[in-house]
Enzyme design. Structure first.
Site, PDB file in Angstrom:
ATOM      1  N   HIS A  21       0.802  -1.229   0.000  1.00  0.00           N
ATOM      2  CA  HIS A  21       0.000   0.000   0.000  1.00  0.00           C
ATOM      3  C   HIS A  21       0.834   1.278   0.000  1.00  0.00           C
ATOM      4  O   HIS A  21       0.300   2.372  -0.092  1.00  0.00           O
ATOM      5  CB  HIS A  21      -0.935   0.038   1.211  1.00  0.00           C
ATOM      6  CG  HIS A  21      -0.236   0.362   2.494  1.00  0.00           C
ATOM      7  ND1 HIS A  21       0.433  -0.564   3.232  1.00  0.00           N
ATOM      8  CD2 HIS A  21      -0.089   1.540   3.168  1.00  0.00           C
ATOM      9  CE1 HIS A  21       0.946  -0.004   4.302  1.00  0.00           C
ATOM     10  NE2 HIS A  21       0.658   1.277   4.294  1.00  0.00           N
TER      11      HIS A  21
HETATM   12  C1  UD1 Z   1      -2.222   5.908   5.182  1.00  0.00           C
HETATM   13  C2  UD1 Z   1      -0.940   6.505   5.768  1.00  0.00           C
HETATM   14  C3  UD1 Z   1       0.147   5.455   5.781  1.00  0.00           C
HETATM   15  C4  UD1 Z   1      -0.298   4.202   6.479  1.00  0.00           C
HETATM   16  C5  UD1 Z   1      -1.614   3.697   5.886  1.00  0.00           C
HETATM   17  C6  UD1 Z   1      -2.122   2.541   6.706  1.00  0.00           C
HETATM   18  C7  UD1 Z   1      -0.608   8.894   5.364  1.00  0.00           C
HETATM   19  C8  UD1 Z   1       0.121   9.902   4.551  1.00  0.00           C
HETATM   20  N1  UD1 Z   1      -0.483   7.635   4.968  1.00  0.00           N
HETATM   21  O1  UD1 Z   1      -1.949   5.563   3.838  1.00  0.00           O
HETATM   22  O2  UD1 Z   1       1.274   5.971   6.464  1.00  0.00           O
HETATM   23  O3  UD1 Z   1       0.697   3.209   6.341  1.00  0.00           O
HETATM   24  O4  UD1 Z   1      -2.581   4.751   5.932  1.00  0.00           O
HETATM   25  O5  UD1 Z   1      -3.018   1.758   5.980  1.00  0.00           O
HETATM   26  O6  UD1 Z   1      -1.255   9.247   6.311  1.00  0.00           O
HETATM   27  N2  UD1 Z   1      -9.144   4.831   0.576  1.00  0.00           N
HETATM   28  C9  UD1 Z   1     -10.362   4.226   0.458  1.00  0.00           C
HETATM   29  N3  UD1 Z   1     -10.999   3.880   1.611  1.00  0.00           N
HETATM   30  C10 UD1 Z   1     -10.493   4.115   2.859  1.00  0.00           C
HETATM   31  C11 UD1 Z   1      -9.259   4.745   2.943  1.00  0.00           C
HETATM   32  C12 UD1 Z   1      -8.589   5.092   1.782  1.00  0.00           C
HETATM   33  O7  UD1 Z   1     -10.867   3.980  -0.633  1.00  0.00           O
HETATM   34  O8  UD1 Z   1     -11.148   3.763   3.863  1.00  0.00           O
HETATM   35  C13 UD1 Z   1      -8.406   5.145  -0.683  1.00  0.00           C
HETATM   36  C14 UD1 Z   1      -8.705   6.546  -1.213  1.00  0.00           C
HETATM   37  O9  UD1 Z   1      -8.703   6.459  -2.599  1.00  0.00           O
HETATM   38  C15 UD1 Z   1      -7.484   7.322  -0.749  1.00  0.00           C
HETATM   39  C16 UD1 Z   1      -6.378   6.283  -0.771  1.00  0.00           C
HETATM   40  O10 UD1 Z   1      -7.001   5.063  -0.419  1.00  0.00           O
HETATM   41  O11 UD1 Z   1      -7.218   8.423  -1.568  1.00  0.00           O
HETATM   42  C17 UD1 Z   1      -5.240   6.568   0.167  1.00  0.00           C
HETATM   43  O12 UD1 Z   1      -5.725   6.761   1.503  1.00  0.00           O
HETATM   44  P1  UD1 Z   1      -4.896   7.648   2.561  1.00  0.00           P
HETATM   45  O13 UD1 Z   1      -5.544   7.574   3.878  1.00  0.00           O
HETATM   46  O14 UD1 Z   1      -4.652   9.002   1.995  1.00  0.00           O
HETATM   47  O15 UD1 Z   1      -3.505   6.968   2.605  1.00  0.00           O
HETATM   48  P2  UD1 Z   1      -3.113   5.446   2.794  1.00  0.00           P
HETATM   49  O16 UD1 Z   1      -2.478   4.978   1.546  1.00  0.00           O
HETATM   50  O17 UD1 Z   1      -4.264   4.694   3.321  1.00  0.00           O
HETATM   51  N1  UDP Z   2      -3.795  -5.407   8.789  1.00  0.00           N
HETATM   52  C1  UDP Z   2      -5.076  -5.925   8.898  1.00  0.00           C
HETATM   53  N2  UDP Z   2      -5.725  -6.307   7.741  1.00  0.00           N
HETATM   54  C2  UDP Z   2      -5.162  -6.201   6.516  1.00  0.00           C
HETATM   55  C3  UDP Z   2      -3.843  -5.663   6.428  1.00  0.00           C
HETATM   56  C4  UDP Z   2      -3.203  -5.268   7.576  1.00  0.00           C
HETATM   57  O1  UDP Z   2      -5.628  -6.052   9.988  1.00  0.00           O
HETATM   58  O2  UDP Z   2      -5.806  -6.560   5.522  1.00  0.00           O
HETATM   59  C5  UDP Z   2      -3.097  -4.992  10.030  1.00  0.00           C
HETATM   60  C6  UDP Z   2      -1.737  -5.608  10.218  1.00  0.00           C
HETATM   61  O3  UDP Z   2      -1.837  -6.855  10.858  1.00  0.00           O
HETATM   62  C7  UDP Z   2      -1.049  -4.561  11.065  1.00  0.00           C
HETATM   63  C8  UDP Z   2      -1.630  -3.261  10.580  1.00  0.00           C
HETATM   64  O4  UDP Z   2      -2.841  -3.606   9.922  1.00  0.00           O
HETATM   65  O5  UDP Z   2      -1.351  -4.721  12.424  1.00  0.00           O
HETATM   66  C9  UDP Z   2      -0.690  -2.606   9.609  1.00  0.00           C
HETATM   67  O6  UDP Z   2      -1.347  -1.575   8.962  1.00  0.00           O
HETATM   68  P1  UDP Z   2      -0.907  -1.035   7.516  1.00  0.00           P
HETATM   69  O7  UDP Z   2      -0.100  -2.041   6.811  1.00  0.00           O
HETATM   70  O8  UDP Z   2      -2.147  -0.548   6.880  1.00  0.00           O
HETATM   71  O9  UDP Z   2      -0.069   0.270   7.892  1.00  0.00           O
HETATM   72  P2  UDP Z   2       1.454   0.518   8.346  1.00  0.00           P
HETATM   73  O10 UDP Z   2       1.786  -0.377   9.472  1.00  0.00           O
HETATM   74  O11 UDP Z   2       2.310   0.301   7.138  1.00  0.00           O
HETATM   75  O12 UDP Z   2       1.448   1.959   8.702  1.00  0.00           O
END
Ligand code: UD1
Ligand code: UDP
Length: 376
Positions: free
Chosen positions: A222
């Site tokens: 991601h």
């Molecule tokens: C965010 C965090 C990242 C973290 C990740 C955990 C920032 C800059 N990034 O990344 O550090 O590792 O969360 O998962 O804060 N979207 C949906 N549904 C949702 C959420 C997101 O469709 O419920 C889609 C949208 O198109 C959105 C994109 O995902 O634009 C990215 O979401 P965003 O929260 O901006 O960043 P993440 O990639 O989720």
């Molecule tokens: N995780 C989850 N379901 C998923 C993918 C990840 O519950 O489908 C959990 C994972 O076990 C971990 C946390 O989400 O505890 C990690 O989150 P993510 O990878 O979104 O973010 P990051 O740690 O990179 O910020």
């Protein structure tokens, strides 16, 4: 005493669950003396059921007192909206401390809104550095650490990183290695996952005799640097498909990755990869525990691989969890398809792996004890 907790993204729900439980335990123990009132603020950064509510239900997190409904947007827009809305809550609630987690835009907004109102910030997972400032998370971590009064570090390396930037324990800052709250969560929930999760049966991953498992790989993807770069994304998906010829690759798809795959018209050959929706935490723990190996660009998943003793291949060029690499559990394989496949084929069974100190599973209790000591 009043604490405001700011969360918004999936990993923060998992971290905050551990600390909320520690708050409840503290209140039980100190019934007549100090009572902590936690106000939970959800920015709304993640909002799909499988990225959000499923965690509140499964981890028994309290319902948010405030849901700010910010949703997705550019970094500036999302951060600015959060900042404005968090400020309104803080002005009303006037907490003694604001707790923020990790390195997302919700983290930075919470920290900045609080610091501008002279409310002490407690940063859980302080001191992490990838030393790659093109990552939005690195900017969020750096700024949050410099704004924080309490810096709760998961590892000794994190304390060292802060010290290099002049952030040391002293008159104005409390820097403490407490251990990793995600480890607290893994210890607390993995038994429950074992009992409750049926994901292996649901995905037909059990071998005929139901054991041993490890007949699949688990992957997550991601990180913006991978998903928003078509060359990298294509190369990783191709490698996963290749690896999947050996044993199926289960890929719970983050919505960002799903979106970008559509944008680039990538439909990976699905023979080797089983694309599924994001899974709940308990399902994820079970999938991790029995995987042959894990391939990921997630921060949290790298450590969970270590805690379950599962080899990890990190689809990045650097990691802030450097001790997992130094200890031999984690290999930074980058995003070159051939390299990824070659490294996974080696599956370094013979490499010596050393233990990593992520605390004793009681990081959350230490965090609460420290905050109470200084703020009540
Ligand atoms: C965010 C965090 C990242 C973290 C990740 C955990 C920032 C800059 N990034 O990344 O550090 O590792 O969360 O998962 O804060 N979207 C949906 N549904 C949702 C959420 C997101 O469709 O419920 C889609 C949208 O198109 C959105 C994109 O995902 O634009 C990215 O979401 P965003 O929260 O901006 O960043 P993440 O990639 O989720
Ligand atoms: N995780 C989850 N379901 C998923 C993918 C990840 O519950 O489908 C959990 C994972 O076990 C971990 C946390 O989400 O505890 C990690 O989150 P993510 O990878 O979104 O973010 P990051 O740690 O990179 O910020």
């Amino acid at each position: 005493m009043k604490i405001v907790t700011v969360v918004g993204a999936r990993p923060q729900f998992i971290k905050a669950a551990a600390v909320s439980r520690a708050i409840q335990a503290f209140n039980q123990r100190h019934r007549s003396k100090i009572k902590i009132h936690e106000i939970l603020v959800h920015t709304g950064q993640h909002y799909d059921y499988l990225m959000d509510r499923v965690f509140f239900e499964e981890l028994e997190l309290p319902k948010p007192d405030y849901h700010l409904g910010v949703g997705s947007g550019s970094h500036a827009k999302q951060t600015a909206m959060m900042l404005e809305r968090i400020e309104t809550v803080l002005k009303k609630e006037k907490p003694e401390v604001v707790i923020v987690y990790g390195d997302t835009n919700s983290t930075l907004s919470g920290a900045l809104a609080a610091a501008k109102l002279n409310i002490p910030v407690a940063h859980v997972e302080a001191g992490l550095r990838s030393y790659n400032r093109t990552m939005p998370e690195e900017i969020n971590r750096l700024l949050t650490d410099h704004l924080s009064t309490f810096l709760f570090c998961p590892t000794a390396q994190a304390v060292k990183n802060l010290s290099k930037e002049g952030i040391k324990n002293g008159k104005t800052k409390v820097v403490k290695k407490v251990g990793d709250v995600m480890y607290d969560s893994v210890l607390y929930y993995s038994e429950l996952a074992e009992k409750k999760s049926t994901i292996l049966e649901d995905l037909n991953l059990l071998t005929p005799r139901s054991s041993p498992l490890t007949n699949y790989y688990l992957a997550t993807l991601h990180r913006a640097e991978n998903t928003d770069n078509p060359k990298r994304l294509k190369s990783i998906l191709k490698a996963l498909n290749e690896i999947g010829k050996d044993a199926l690759v289960i890929l719970p798809l983050h919505p960002r990755t799903k979106k970008m795959m559509k944008v680039y018209h990538f439909l990976p050959e699905t023979k080797g990869i089983k694309l599924i929706d994001p899974v709940s935490y308990l399902d994820m723990l079970k999938l991790e525990k029995y995987a042959r190996a894990i391939l990921t660009d997630s921060g949290g998943v790298q450590k969970e691989a270590y805690w379950f003793g599962v080899p990890c291949f990190t689809l990045r060029d650097e990691t802030e969890w450097i001790e997992t690499v130094k200890s031999g559990w984690n290999v930074l394989v980058g995003t070159d398809g051939q390299r990824i496949v070659a490294e996974v084929k080696k599956l370094r069974k013979t490499i010596e792996r050393t233990k990593i100190d992520y605390g004793d599973g009681k990081a959350s209790g230490k965090i609460i004890k420290t905050i109470v000591k200084y703020c009540s």
